[in-house]
Design a protein around this motif. Structure first.
Motif, PDB file in Angstrom:
ATOM      1  N   UNK A  85      32.425 -18.284  17.647  1.00 36.03           N
ATOM      2  CA  UNK A  85      32.216 -17.885  16.252  1.00 36.03           C
ATOM      3  C   UNK A  85      30.774 -17.461  16.042  1.00 36.03           C
ATOM      4  N   UNK A  86      29.882 -18.220  16.638  1.00 41.63           N
ATOM      5  CA  UNK A  86      28.452 -17.890  16.535  1.00 41.63           C
ATOM      6  C   UNK A  86      28.165 -16.548  17.197  1.00 41.63           C
ATOM      7  N   UNK A  87      28.792 -16.299  18.339  1.00 40.02           N
ATOM      8  CA  UNK A  87      28.644 -15.005  19.006  1.00 40.02           C
ATOM      9  C   UNK A  87      29.207 -13.897  18.124  1.00 40.02           C
ATOM     10  N   UNK A  88      30.364 -14.154  17.524  1.00 41.48           N
ATOM     11  CA  UNK A  88      31.000 -13.157  16.666  1.00 41.48           C
ATOM     12  C   UNK A  88      30.113 -12.797  15.481  1.00 41.48           C
ATOM     13  N   UNK A  89      29.384 -13.769  14.954  1.00 37.34           N
ATOM     14  CA  UNK A  89      28.464 -13.500  13.848  1.00 37.34           C
ATOM     15  C   UNK A  89      27.386 -12.503  14.259  1.00 37.34           C
ATOM     16  N   UNK A  90      26.838 -12.682  15.440  1.00 40.28           N
ATOM     17  CA  UNK A  90      25.813 -11.755  15.932  1.00 40.28           C
ATOM     18  C   UNK A  90      26.399 -10.365  16.176  1.00 40.28           C
ATOM     19  N   UNK A  92      29.054  -9.081  14.792  1.00 40.52           N
ATOM     20  CA  UNK A  92      29.401  -8.490  13.501  1.00 40.52           C
ATOM     21  C   UNK A  92      28.158  -7.921  12.817  1.00 40.52           C
ATOM     22  N   UNK A  93      27.082  -8.706  12.788  1.00 37.06           N
ATOM     23  CA  UNK A  93      25.848  -8.255  12.135  1.00 37.06           C
ATOM     24  C   UNK A  93      25.236  -7.062  12.856  1.00 37.06           C
ATOM     25  N   UNK A  94      25.283  -7.064  14.187  1.00 35.37           N
ATOM     26  CA  UNK A  94      24.655  -5.991  14.957  1.00 35.37           C
ATOM     27  C   UNK A  94      25.464  -4.718  15.043  1.00 35.37           C
ATOM     28  N   UNK A  95      26.788  -4.844  14.971  1.00 37.53           N
ATOM     29  CA  UNK A  95      27.657  -3.666  15.131  1.00 37.53           C
ATOM     30  C   UNK A  95      28.159  -3.116  13.805  1.00 37.53           C
ATOM     31  N   UNK A  96      28.065  -3.935  12.759  1.00 43.12           N
ATOM     32  CA  UNK A  96      28.577  -3.484  11.469  1.00 43.12           C
ATOM     33  C   UNK A  96      30.066  -3.730  11.301  1.00 43.12           C
ATOM     34  N   UNK A  97      30.688  -4.328  12.304  1.00 41.93           N
ATOM     35  CA  UNK A  97      32.108  -4.647  12.222  1.00 41.93           C
ATOM     36  C   UNK A  97      32.287  -5.960  11.442  1.00 41.93           C
ATOM     37  N   UNK A  98      33.438  -6.122  10.825  1.00 44.38           N
ATOM     38  CA  UNK A  98      33.672  -7.339  10.053  1.00 44.38           C
ATOM     39  C   UNK A  98      33.805  -8.546  10.977  1.00 44.38           C
ATOM     40  N   UNK A  99      33.455  -9.702  10.444  1.00 44.79           N
ATOM     41  CA  UNK A  99      33.576 -10.932  11.228  1.00 44.79           C
ATOM     42  C   UNK A  99      35.033 -11.179  11.595  1.00 44.79           C
ATOM     43  N   UNK A 100      35.920 -10.854  10.705  1.00 43.19           N
ATOM     44  CA  UNK A 100      37.348 -11.045  10.976  1.00 43.19           C
ATOM     45  C   UNK A 100      37.810 -10.212  12.165  1.00 43.19           C
ATOM     46  N   UNK A 101      37.412  -8.940  12.197  1.00 43.27           N
ATOM     47  CA  UNK A 101      37.859  -8.067  13.286  1.00 43.27           C
ATOM     48  C   UNK A 101      37.265  -8.503  14.624  1.00 43.27           C
ATOM     49  N   UNK A 136      31.976 -12.181  31.810  1.00 38.50           N
ATOM     50  CA  UNK A 136      30.973 -11.131  31.939  1.00 38.50           C
ATOM     51  C   UNK A 136      30.786 -10.390  30.607  1.00 38.50           C
ATOM     52  N   UNK A 137      31.887 -10.119  29.947  1.00 34.62           N
ATOM     53  CA  UNK A 137      31.839  -9.398  28.668  1.00 34.62           C
ATOM     54  C   UNK A 137      31.106 -10.211  27.608  1.00 34.62           C
ATOM     55  N   UNK A 138      31.437 -11.493  27.497  1.00 31.99           N
ATOM     56  CA  UNK A 138      30.802 -12.329  26.466  1.00 31.99           C
ATOM     57  C   UNK A 138      29.300 -12.493  26.727  1.00 31.99           C
ATOM     58  N   UNK A 139      28.931 -12.586  27.991  1.00 32.36           N
ATOM     59  CA  UNK A 139      27.506 -12.705  28.320  1.00 32.36           C
ATOM     60  C   UNK A 139      26.761 -11.433  27.937  1.00 32.36           C
ATOM     61  N   UNK A 140      27.381 -10.286  28.173  1.00 28.69           N
ATOM     62  CA  UNK A 140      26.750  -9.015  27.824  1.00 28.69           C
ATOM     63  C   UNK A 140      26.643  -8.864  26.302  1.00 28.69           C
ATOM     64  N   UNK A 141      27.687  -9.318  25.594  1.00 31.52           N
ATOM     65  CA  UNK A 141      27.656  -9.265  24.131  1.00 31.52           C
ATOM     66  C   UNK A 141      26.540 -10.150  23.580  1.00 31.52           C
ATOM     67  N   UNK A 142      26.417 -11.339  24.156  1.00 34.29           N
ATOM     68  CA  UNK A 142      25.385 -12.278  23.723  1.00 34.29           C
ATOM     69  C   UNK A 142      23.997 -11.693  23.932  1.00 34.29           C
ATOM     70  N   UNK A 143      23.816 -10.985  25.045  1.00 35.59           N
ATOM     71  CA  UNK A 143      22.515 -10.392  25.357  1.00 35.59           C
ATOM     72  C   UNK A 143      22.234  -9.196  24.438  1.00 35.59           C
ATOM     73  N   UNK A 144      23.250  -8.370  24.219  1.00 36.36           N
ATOM     74  CA  UNK A 144      23.072  -7.159  23.419  1.00 36.36           C
ATOM     75  C   UNK A 144      22.791  -7.468  21.952  1.00 36.36           C
ATOM     76  N   UNK A 145      23.525  -8.448  21.414  1.00 45.45           N
ATOM     77  CA  UNK A 145      23.430  -8.723  19.978  1.00 45.45           C
ATOM     78  C   UNK A 145      22.683 -10.019  19.656  1.00 45.45           C
ATOM     79  N   UNK A 146      21.935 -10.522  20.594  1.00 48.02           N
ATOM     80  CA  UNK A 146      21.215 -11.774  20.398  1.00 48.02           C
ATOM     81  C   UNK A 146      20.296 -11.713  19.165  1.00 48.02           C
ATOM     82  N   UNK A 147      20.469 -12.654  18.256  1.00 46.56           N
ATOM     83  CA  UNK A 147      19.609 -12.738  17.072  1.00 46.56           C
ATOM     84  C   UNK A 147      19.940 -11.780  15.951  1.00 46.56           C
ATOM     85  N   UNK A 148      21.030 -11.005  16.077  1.00 47.15           N
ATOM     86  CA  UNK A 148      21.351 -10.008  15.047  1.00 47.15           C
ATOM     87  C   UNK A 148      21.663 -10.656  13.704  1.00 47.15           C
TER      88      UNK A 148
END
Length: 255
Positions: A85-90, A92-101, A136-148
């Motif tokens: 959920x915490x990853x999804x928040x980042x 969502x904030x970084x990509x502009x996509x909704x938290x739900x999606x 691998x995907x989740x780690x890349x997402x965490x790195x890309x959107x870290x702190x968003x």
């Protein structure tokens, strides 16, 4: 009269917000217990975690609870669901996509379906065209959107959202204190309505009293000088109805 009406409306709104929040908490608790074998302590911790995130990032609990519940069902683990959920928040904030999606896509990915992430623009294949692992995907997402999410919360819009969330929490807390009183008033109201439905002749006198109040206070707004006369007229009318009509008197006594 207007101030009283506004106060009453605010109280009703607060009570409604508290009731809805109580129902949402109950629903999440059931989801966590069923899907992740969560204990009461774990459920309570999750609620505290949600409240903390709301204050810190300006994300309402009616967004966070479904997100956490969705991921708890997919993972069967409360801690992992919170992490995602915490990853999804980042994301969502970084990509502009909704938290739900985002949480829906992450939930499906837990069961091997990566298409949802792909539709969100996440690269699910490497340069050789081979599908990446979920880890691998989740780690890349965490790195890309870290702190968003933190960066978004520090913007003017983000601060306004945090204020809105905290105001909502305050309203729910006030409403929680009013719920017992509102429940009693509701019970009384149901009894009055039931009695009136069984005594249709009483409705006429009940309606006369309400109409008299409406006319009086409308007149008061049009010309403030009429207020004493209007109140006197209403009181006189109510006293007359109470002393001369047994049916109306019963209605008043019930209330």
């Amino acid at each position: 009269a207007a101030g009283l009406a506004l106060t009453a409306r605010a109280a009703v709104d607060a009570g409604k917000a508290a009731a809805e929040d109580e129902a949402a908490q109950s629903k999440l608790a059931q989801t966590l217990k069923t899907a992740a074998k969560a204990t009461k302590g774990s459920v309570d911790q999750s609620e505290q975690w949600i409240t903390s995130l709301g204050k810190q990032f300006g994300i309402a609990d009616d967004q966070l609870r479904p997100a956490l519940g969705r991921l708890a069902v997919a993972t069967g683990d409360v801690a992992k669901a919170q992490s995602l959920t915490r990853l999804a928040m980042d994301v969502s904030a970084g990509s502009g996509k909704s938290l739900e999606s985002v949480t829906t896509a992450l939930a499906k990915a837990q069961n091997g379906n990566l298409s949802g992430l792909g539709r969100l623009g996440v690269k699910i294949k490497d340069t050789d065209g081979k599908t990446k692992s979920l880890d691998q995907i989740t780690k890349e997402l965490a790195k890309t959107y870290d702190g968003a999410a933190s960066k978004a919360a520090d913007t003017t819009a983000g601060k306004q959202k945090k204020l809105s969330v905290q105001y909502g929490e305050l309203k729910e807390q006030i409403g929680a204190q009013l719920l017992p009183v509102m429940q009693k008033l509701t019970d009384i109201g149901l009894k009055v309505v039931d009695w009136l439905s069984k005594n249709p002749e009483a409705v006429k006198y009940f309606g006369i009293a309400i109409a008299a109040l409406a006319v009086a206070f409308t007149a008061a707004f049009v010309a403030a000088n009429w207020l004493p006369i209007a109140i006197a007229a209403v009181v006189t009318g109510l006293i007359y109805a109470y002393t001369h009509f047994e049916t109306f008197r019963k209605v008043v006594d019930v209330v």
